[in-house]
Design a protein around this motif. Structure first.
Motif, PDB file in Angstrom:
ATOM      1  N   ARG A  66       0.933  -1.369  -0.151  1.00  0.00           N
ATOM      2  CA  ARG A  66       0.059   0.157   0.111  1.00  0.00           C
ATOM      3  C   ARG A  66       0.848   1.330  -0.008  1.00  0.00           C
ATOM      4  O   ARG A  66       0.356   2.401  -0.668  1.00  0.00           O
ATOM      5  N   VAL A  67       2.121   1.175   0.891  1.00  0.00           N
ATOM      6  CA  VAL A  67       2.966   2.298   0.652  1.00  0.00           C
ATOM      7  C   VAL A  67       3.418   2.892  -0.690  1.00  0.00           C
ATOM      8  O   VAL A  67       3.273   3.449  -1.144  1.00  0.00           O
ATOM      9  N   THR A  72       3.498   5.717  -5.603  1.00  0.00           N
ATOM     10  CA  THR A  72       3.512   5.660  -7.202  1.00  0.00           C
ATOM     11  C   THR A  72       2.412   6.526  -7.663  1.00  0.00           C
ATOM     12  O   THR A  72       2.426   7.337  -8.511  1.00  0.00           O
ATOM     13  N   MET A  73       1.312   6.730  -7.183  1.00  0.00           N
ATOM     14  CA  MET A  73       0.047   7.620  -7.509  1.00  0.00           C
ATOM     15  C   MET A  73       0.693   9.051  -7.462  1.00  0.00           C
ATOM     16  O   MET A  73       0.594  10.060  -8.056  1.00  0.00           O
ATOM     17  N   GLU A  82      13.967   4.006  -3.696  1.00  0.00           N
ATOM     18  CA  GLU A  82      13.290   4.806  -2.628  1.00  0.00           C
ATOM     19  C   GLU A  82      11.787   4.452  -2.246  1.00  0.00           C
ATOM     20  O   GLU A  82      11.822   4.559  -0.910  1.00  0.00           O
ATOM     21  N   LYS A  83      11.055   3.943  -3.149  1.00  0.00           N
ATOM     22  CA  LYS A  83       9.797   3.539  -2.600  1.00  0.00           C
ATOM     23  C   LYS A  83       9.932   2.403  -1.656  1.00  0.00           C
ATOM     24  O   LYS A  83       9.360   2.045  -0.713  1.00  0.00           O
ATOM     25  N   LEU A 294       1.804   8.553   7.867  1.00  0.00           N
ATOM     26  CA  LEU A 294       0.971   7.040   7.520  1.00  0.00           C
ATOM     27  C   LEU A 294       0.738   6.810   6.070  1.00  0.00           C
ATOM     28  O   LEU A 294      -0.568   6.931   5.571  1.00  0.00           O
ATOM     29  N   TRP A 295       1.600   6.523   5.237  1.00  0.00           N
ATOM     30  CA  TRP A 295       1.418   6.245   3.766  1.00  0.00           C
ATOM     31  C   TRP A 295       0.461   4.962   3.626  1.00  0.00           C
ATOM     32  O   TRP A 295       0.330   4.688   2.388  1.00  0.00           O
ATOM     33  N   VAL A 296       0.034   4.153   4.520  1.00  0.00           N
ATOM     34  CA  VAL A 296      -0.799   3.101   4.460  1.00  0.00           C
ATOM     35  C   VAL A 296      -2.196   3.575   4.544  1.00  0.00           C
ATOM     36  O   VAL A 296      -2.984   2.806   3.870  1.00  0.00           O
TER      37      VAL A 296
END
Length: 308
Positions: A66-67, A72-73, A82-83, A294-296
């Motif tokens: 999910r991160v 990516t979006m 890096e992702k 919280l990138w989730v």
């Protein structure tokens, strides 16, 4: 600043679900894990919980995926390396924050040693002296409860809004821990909102998080994409002449200490203008501390198609 964490129930829920066998089993397992980690020294407990969530829990429940999807979006040109780094770092941050939230005495000791900076410090203290209502606004970045603890230490009366977790046994344990940082705490729902508004009107402070998807919210921008955002903080501020102050507990490079940043109050305007300013403030903090947000979160779900 009590707030939602992954696994909490929808906002419409007024009361936790009735205790069941499943509730007792899952709550017992979660509480047992937290108590087991609690025997370790705090400086070991926090990074260990970070590693557990990053390397065991995160991959199993899809945090890393999910991160990467969200990154990516928002950053389509970000290198894959890096992702992948952030896909490991973000769950580590989640684990550390959970360990801190369930260690209230250690959290308060950390808050006591946390420097307070930013252009909004004087305005916030002046509002306290004048008995003016204050709305503290933050997001799921760093540790949001550091701010609540620090403000209470500085003489502010701060109430926090929280959501009930799915499992009543675990929810009761959670509330008992975060209550040790400070009270009152208001359960999200009609009754809790009414109690919170009454508390605010009396000239106190309330702490809210702004970075969750709200289907009935306004279609504002966050990282250039439509993010449905609740206008309630701004609407309450306009109704009760409250000061609106963005505050952030930013984790420092050692992974254990923090800096509390109090930004300038958001000028009163329309609810949409004020809330967009809060989104912009949080976005700037996230850009500066990418691994701490919280990138989730499914922050942009059901988003409108943006014009090219």
């Amino acid at each position: 600043m009590a707030a939602s964490t992954p696994g909490k129930s929808p906002a419409k829920q007024e009361e936790p679900a009735a205790l069941s066998l499943r509730d007792r089993l899952i709550s017992g397992l979660l509480i047992g894990l937290i108590r087991l980690l609690g025997v370790l020294p705090y400086r070991i407990r926090v990074p260990m919980m970070g590693r557990i969530v990053s390397h065991i829990v995160g991959p199993v429940i899809g945090y890393r995926r999910r991160v990467r999807e969200n990154l990516t979006m928002i950053f389509p040109e970000m290198p894959a390396a890096e992702k992948n780094r952030l896909a490991r770092a973000v769950p580590d941050q989640i684990g550390r924050t959970l360990a801190e939230l369930f260690s209230p005495e250690d959290l308060k000791a950390t808050a006591a040693a946390t420097p307070v900076t930013g252009a909004g410090v004087a305005a916030l203290d002046a509002a306290r002296e004048a008995g003016r209502p204050v709305i503290i606004v933050s997001g799921h970045i760093g540790n949001y409860d550091i701010a609540r603890s620090i403000l209470i230490r500085r003489g502010h009366k701060v109430g926090g809004l929280y959501r009930s977790m799915n499992y009543k046994g675990f929810n009761d344990f959670y509330v008992s821990r975060i209550s040790q940082v400070g009270t009152p705490l208001f359960l999200r729902g009609r009754r809790g909102m009414g109690e919170m508004v009454k508390f605010l009107k009396e000239g106190n402070a309330i702490a809210l998080l702004i970075d969750q998807h709200m289907g009935a919210g306004a279609p504002l921008k966050f990282f250039g994409h439509t993010a449905y955002t609740a206008l309630s903080a701004a609407e309450l501020a306009l109704r009760y002449d409250a000061l609106v102050v963005p505050c952030y507990g930013i984790r420092q490079p050692d992974g254990m200490s923090f800096e509390m940043v109090i930004e300038e109050p958001v000028p009163h305007g329309t609810p949409e203008e004020m809330t967009q300013a809060l989104n912009d403030s949080l976005e700037a903090q996230v850009r500066a501390h990418m691994e701490q947000w919280l990138w989730v979160h499914r922050r942009w779900k059901e988003q409108e198609v943006d014009a090219p």
